[in-house]
Each structure stands twice: as C-alpha cells, then as structure tokens.
Write an enzyme that holds these catalytic residues in place. Structure first.
Site, PDB file in Angstrom:
ATOM      1  N   ARG A 124      19.959  60.560-118.286  1.00  0.00           N
ATOM      2  CA  ARG A 124      19.857  59.925-116.979  1.00  0.00           C
ATOM      3  C   ARG A 124      20.869  60.494-115.992  1.00  0.00           C
ATOM      4  O   ARG A 124      20.757  60.250-114.797  1.00  0.00           O
ATOM      5  CB  ARG A 124      20.052  58.416-117.128  1.00  0.00           C
ATOM      6  CG  ARG A 124      18.954  57.777-117.986  1.00  0.00           C
ATOM      7  CD  ARG A 124      18.973  56.261-117.903  1.00  0.00           C
ATOM      8  NE  ARG A 124      17.923  55.705-118.743  1.00  0.00           N
ATOM      9  CZ  ARG A 124      18.110  55.207-119.961  1.00  0.00           C
ATOM     10  NH1 ARG A 124      19.312  55.219-120.474  1.00  0.00           N
ATOM     11  NH2 ARG A 124      17.112  54.710-120.659  1.00  0.00           N
ATOM     12  N   VAL A 125      21.850  61.224-116.496  1.00  0.00           N
ATOM     13  CA  VAL A 125      22.784  61.908-115.602  1.00  0.00           C
ATOM     14  C   VAL A 125      22.157  63.184-115.065  1.00  0.00           C
ATOM     15  O   VAL A 125      22.357  63.560-113.913  1.00  0.00           O
ATOM     16  CB  VAL A 125      24.103  62.200-116.342  1.00  0.00           C
ATOM     17  CG1 VAL A 125      25.047  63.011-115.470  1.00  0.00           C
ATOM     18  CG2 VAL A 125      24.765  60.892-116.763  1.00  0.00           C
TER      19      VAL A 125
END
Length: 747
Positions: free
Chosen positions: A606-607
């Site tokens: 998700r980064v």
C-alpha cells in the site's frame, strides 16, 4: 540353557555361511589384492619416470622461478593476510577472555553478597544489636502509621464485609503502647468509612527486628529482614566496576551499602488458589493491573493476564511446578519489561532477555515494558525511505519502506523464512538493527538461522528472540511483545530497526491456549474474540517517527502460515487488514521452480513506489502490468496450442522476465543491479537467451558492467532517475554486451 542353545545355533549358522560362501569370499579378496598390487606398481613406475625426467631434462620455461620482486610481492601479501587474521584471532580471544573475567567477577560478587547478607543477619540478631533495634520500634511504628491509607481494594472489600483484618507482626513481643497506638490509628481510619478493625498481634523471629503491619492485602514492612532482602537485590543490580579485582568489588559493595536508604516498604500480598498448565489463579492483591508482574515465594515470576471479581488469572514465566496452592504471591509494582539496547545485538535470548547462546550474561542493558502505547498520528510521518530486501521480485514489485508493516504469507515450506534471512543479510552496512522473533519454531530451525546469519556476517547487528515449540505458551505469547520493546529502543533513539515475527499464526495459537485455560469463551475458529486487538496493538507499534519524536523507524515483517493457500481464514484476514500490504508466496510457483514464489496478482504494497528509488520506480513502472498480462495469457494458452504472434511475444517476454526474477538463497542484490537486469530484459536485450540460460546471462551482465562500464555503474548507484543521456549510455552498453555474448563472450 537358552543361552547355550542360542550360541549353538549361531555357530551352526556361521559354519553354513562359511561353507557356502568361502569360494565367493576368496574370489573377492583375490581380485581386490590384485587391483591394489597393480596400482602400487603403476605408482612406482610413474615415480621413477618423473625422477629421471627431473635429472635429464632442462626446466621448462613456464616452470622457471618467477622474478624475485614478484615473489616478494606475493610474500608480502601473504604476510598481510596472516597479520590480519592474527589480529582478528587476538581480538576475539581478548573479547572472550574479558567475558570470562566479567562472568567470574559477577559470580564471585554474587557469592560475596550472599555471604555478606548472612553475616549481617547473624550480627543483627545478636543480643547487643537486637536491643538497639528494639529501641527503634516506636520510630518505625510512627513511620508506618504516617504512610497508612486505605487502597481502592480495601474500600471494595469493606463494601461487602464490615471487618478489615489488621495484623501487626514483630520479631519480639511488643509493648502495649505501640499496640494501642496502632489500634487507635486503624480504628480511626476505618470509622471514617464505616468499617471495623480486627487487630491481630504476632511474633516472628525471622524478621530479626522492626515491625510489619498488614491491613487487608497491603503490607507496610519496616523489618530488618525486609531491608536485608532489598539490600541484597540492590547490590546484585549494581553494574560491575571497570576493574574486576577483589578490592574494586569490595569497595563498590561498601558504596552500595552506604547508599542504602532506610524506608518503609509498601506492597500487596496475595495467595495462590490453584495452579495448573502454567496458569495460576490468585486471591488478594485487589489493586493490581493488567500486565503487572508478581513474584511467588519460590522465586518464579508471572504476569497478570485476567482480572475477575473474585480471582485473578496469572501466567507463569518459569516452572510452574515449583508453585504450590496456598503459597504467598507478592506484587512487584511494575509492568513486565525486558532488557533492550546495543548489548543484545549478536545474541540469542529468550523472551525475558535471558541469554540462550552460552556467551554469558548481558550486562548494563536498560529495560523497556513489553506493552507500550503505539506512536500517535502527530508523532508519525509518511513512509518514503526504502528498506531494500535485495530480492528482485520484492524490491521491484512489492517494495517495502522503513516504518512499513508488510505481511509475508504462504503455506508451509514456501520460502517465507528464506526471504527474511536474505532481507536481514541485505541490511549489512546500512545501519539497520534487526530483530528476529521465533515463535513456536523448532530449535533446530532457530539454530540453522543463527548459523546462516553468522556465516554471512549478519548476526553482529541482529538479535534473535527465541520462544521455540518446547517453550511454554506464556513465553510464546510475550515473545513478539518483547521483540517490539527491543525494536522501540532503536526507534526512539533515532535509528532504524527491522523486526520479523516468525510467525503470528503460532502466536495466535499460543494466545488461544492461554485464553482457553483462563476460561475465556472461544470465538470464530476457536480463537478468542480479542485476537484481532492482540495483533493490532503489536503491529501498530511499528512506525516511522517525525524528527520531533526522534526520527527513527521500526519496519515490521510479520509472517502468517496458511493452510492450503487459504488467505481468507480468520487469522490471515485479521493480519492482512492490520498491515500495509502482503507478499503472498504460492506453493505451485515454488514447486515449479519459481523462487522466491511471489504471486504478483495477490501481493501488494500500500506504500507502493513511495518506498522505491527513482531509478527502480522508473524501470519497474510497467513490470507489474506486463507480468499480470503474462499470467492471464498463460492461463488461457495452456488450453490450446495455436496462438497468434503478438500473444506469443507476450508469453515469451513474460516467461523470460519470470526467469530473470528467480534468485538463489543468501544472495541479495543491490538496487542498481536489479534495475539493470530488469531494464535489459524489458527492453528485449535478452530475447536471444534461452530461459535456462538467464542465470548465466545475469552474472555475465553484472561482470561486464563492473569491468567495462564503471562510470555508468556509479551513476546507477545514486538511484536517480535515468535521464536521456544515461539511457542512451545504458542502451549502447547493453548492445555491446549482447554482441559480445553472440561472439562468444563469457565473463
């Protein structure tokens, strides 16, 4: 008689074997003897020929001695290597000798302190000193009564009962004045809340002197025995002096005795109701809090894990067999904590911080509580600094940033621990402390991981927290929290730390066992309902702090083991929802030889590209899309043989890229090498290379650029985005490399 029959049968069997097999045995030994004699004759002949050749023929040109300067250079190099190795051995020897001296000094001091305390007890118990101590009884009684107060637990007890029991104990018979003073004070205090005291006066010679007052479950201890107890503990906790000689140790002990303060010790006592399977039920100590430490009469310690109206549940850290029903338990007055700091790096410890590697005690380590609040939103900052694993399939497709929580999930034997070891090895020289928490693993597995880290020079900046399958459920339960406390030391010190939980599936099983023994209701899949909160409060402690909060970071890589690839089970879905992405390892890919077996479709970060260098972000931007397209087309292509040309090109390119992403264990790569390989394959420079030759192509590519294109390598190492000029240089170098390979180039 039976023995004689057995012996006769054995002799008959041996005779039959000899009669039937003597010819075969003789033939075997004869052939072996002939072969050995032939080999000896051949060796003797060769030796004679070589000897005559050395006498008759001149020395060949290639075998003549090298020039004297070359010999001196080689000798100097050998001497330097010898001196370096000698210095390393001397340093290791000096360090081990220092550890042995320190351990011996520690043991000698422990024995000296024990003997000193025993002599103090004998000395203070003698008549002249006992009379002097008895003169202090009124002063001690006044100090106790000044500190006297009702606790919330006492108030709750008085709400259900009218009487609060008060016990006054001394080593000798007390005067009536002291007894009446205590009676009046307690009566006045209890009248204010509507209670009645019940005063009991006792004598106990083991107290040596002084007074002990117990009201409810709270004890006000001003006895000599209690002061000696604390004196012994305080002396043993003092750090050793720099000099380990006897004079320094004695001087330090005298200094510690002089620094001891006279005090009234206030603590709470309870008793053991029952003990079984590492779970202890207690009565009393009504004011204790969740997570506090208690100490039993036998010296074992435990942690409060359940509080009910009529009893308290406690998990025992040590051997619960030493605890008996009815024995006393004492409230220590602090939350469970573990030693932390630089001194734990390179060591293998249990969840309480006790060493398991045989290298002696760990000295001078500060402590942190195992349960600690996670950093708040204002204390955090965004994840933008990459934490390179050295694995192509992860750094390019599922990048991990410092301060991120990335789940590694997959079935048993799918390569999860291998990814972890490579990641730890890749942190060498990057000023990242690593903590590996083994929960429920085999002892042989932990020993193998330690040997691998030591072999590749990674153990010196790694701490292994081991709670193996043979450990109790309570030790497996606190192991991840102990590791989190160790990692927080580095984060709040402004440093970066990587922590691995291997694995949280077994941690959930240990917590389930404790919860069921504590008679908590089982929930979904027999796990207690708060198992989500258990893992969330653990993983939320990983963060990247703002400069105002310290600026350090903790990167958490939890591992979850699935059953038959089921990531929709209770524990996997819990941890997936807590973390910032997952790396899914597929068993079918692993068995097909694609290692690491990262499933591109189900793995996500998700980064994202925020945790990549600009170079890797530029090169891998279209990689995920192309691999997803390849996987989809490969699924349909397996049902038929006729595919068009464009589909064939996509399949060939995808298969070659998948082959390029394969990687051997314990061989992490720097970021620029990964980017160079992916770029060369993506741009079609490896199209002429067969799939089985991609590993050779990769090694040749690195060697070629390292030898012939050092200026390009230096620019790639910066991690900056490739501008048109650098792109042109890289393409020209790759073209030249491809031509050299076609002409038979081999690095």
């Amino acid at each position: 008689m039976g023995f004689i029959e057995t012996l006769v049968n054995f002799l008959l069997l041996a005779g039959i074997v000899w009669l039937l097999g003597r010819k075969m045995i003789k033939k075997i030994f004869k052939s072996r003897r002939e072969r050995i004699n032939a080999e000896l004759d051949e060796a003797e002949r060769l030796e004679l020929e070589n000897g005559s050749a050395e006498l008759c023929e001149p020395e060949p040109e290639a075998e003549r001695p090298a020039p004297e300067n070359a010999g001196n250079a080689a000798l100097d190099e050998l001497r330097e290597k010898f001196n370096a190795e000698k210095m390393r051995i001397d340093s290791d020897y000096a360090k081990k000798l220092e550890d042995i001296r320190r351990e011996s000094a520690f043991s000698a001091r422990s024995r000296a302190v024990a003997a000193l305390c025993e002599k103090i007890k004998v000395y203070l118990g003698s008549k002249p000193q006992a009379d002097r101590i008895r003169e202090l009884e009124p002063t001690i009684a006044s100090k106790i009564l000044d500190n006297l107060k009702l606790t919330p637990g006492d108030m709750c007890y008085l709400m259900r009962h009218d009487v609060l029991y008060v016990t006054l104990t001394s080593a000798y018979e007390l005067s009536n004045d002291i007894v009446e003073e205590v009676r009046a004070k307690t009566l006045k205090m209890l009248d204010e809340v509507g209670g009645k005291p019940s005063l009991w006066v006792k004598t106990d010679p083991e107290l040596i002197g002084g007074l002990r007052l117990r009201i409810g479950d709270t004890v006000y201890d001003g006895t000599v025995a209690n002061r000696i107890y604390h004196l012994e503990r305080d002396l043993l906790k003092r750090p050793l002096p720099d000099n380990f000689d006897g004079e320094s140790i004695v001087a330090d002990l005298l200094e510690g005795i002089a620094a001891t303060e006279q005090r009234i010790d206030v603590f709470q006592l309870g008793r053991v109701l029952s003990i079984s399977d590492g779970i202890c039920w207690l009565d009393g100590i009504a004011d204790i809090m969740y997570g506090e430490v208690v100490e039993f009469d036998c010296g074992e310690r435990g942690m409060i894990l359940d509080i009910e109206p009529e009893r308290i549940g406690c998990v025992v850290f040590g051997k619960y067999e030493n605890i008996e029903s009815g024995s006393r338990v004492r409230r220590v007055g602090r939350i469970a904590s573990v030693p932390v700091g630089e001194s734990l790096l390179g060591r293998v410890v249990d969840p309480l911080g006790n060493p398991l590697d045989g290298k002696g005690r760990i000295f001078g380590a500060p402590k942190r509580p195992i349960e600690y609040p996670a950093p708040g939103i204002p204390e955090r900052r965004s994840v933008s600094v990459p934490l390179h694993t050295g694995i192509k399939a992860i750094d390019a497709l599922v990048p991990i940033g410092r301060g991120q929580r990335e789940l590694i999930i997959g079935d048993r034997q799918s390569g999860k621990t291998s990814i972890i070891i490579d990641t730890i090895i890749n942190q060498k020289g990057k000023d990242v402390a690593c903590i590996y928490v083994a929960v429920g693993q085999k002892e042989a597995t932990v020993a193998e991981i330690r040997s691998k880290l030591e072999k590749y020079g990674a153990l010196e900046y790694t701490t292994i927290v081991s709670a193996t399958a043979s450990s109790s459920a309570s030790m497996q339960y606190i192991a991840p929290f102990a590791g989190a406390a160790m990692s927080e030391y580095f984060m709040y010190s402004g440093k970066d730390c990587l922590i691995i939980y291997d694995d949280l599936s077994k941690h959930a099983v240990a917590y389930r066992e404790l919860s069921l023994l504590l008679h908590r209701p089982s929930g979904r899949e027999a796990y207690p309902g708060d198992v989500f909160y258990l893992h969330s409060r653990l993983l939320e402690r990983a963060a990247r702090l703002s400069p105002e909060a310290g600026g350090g970071s903790v990167t958490a890589l939890p591992i979850i083991e699935t059953q038959a690839g089921d990531i929709s089970a209770y524990i996997p879905t819990n941890v997936i929802s807590i973390t910032d992405g997952q790396i899914f390892l597929e068993t079918d890919l692993f068995n097909a030889g694609q290692r690491p077996a990262v499933n591109v479709g189900l793995s996500v970060s998700r980064v994202g590209s925020a945790a990549q260098t600009k170079l890797m972000k530029q090169i891998s931007s279209r990689l995920r899309m192309e691999l997803a397209q390849y996987r989809e087309l490969a699924t349909f292509a397996q049902f038929g043989t006729d595919v068009d040309e464009s589909t064939r090109r996509v399949l060939d390119s995808g298969a070659r890229m998948m082959a390029a992403l394969r990687q051997r264990r314990y061989s992490p790569l720097p970021d620029w090498k990964q980017a160079l390989l992916i770029y060369s394959v993506a741009e079609g420079f490896a199209n002429g290379t067969p799939l089985e030759g991609m590993e050779k192509y990769e090694s040749d590519l690195y060697d070629y650029f390292g030898s012939n294109c050092r200026d390009i390598v230096e620019e790639l190492k910066t991690g900056k985005k490739m501008d048109p000029e650098l792109t042109s240089k890289v393409k020209s170098a790759l073209t030249a490399f491809t031509e050299d390979k076609q002409n038979g180039y081999s690095a």
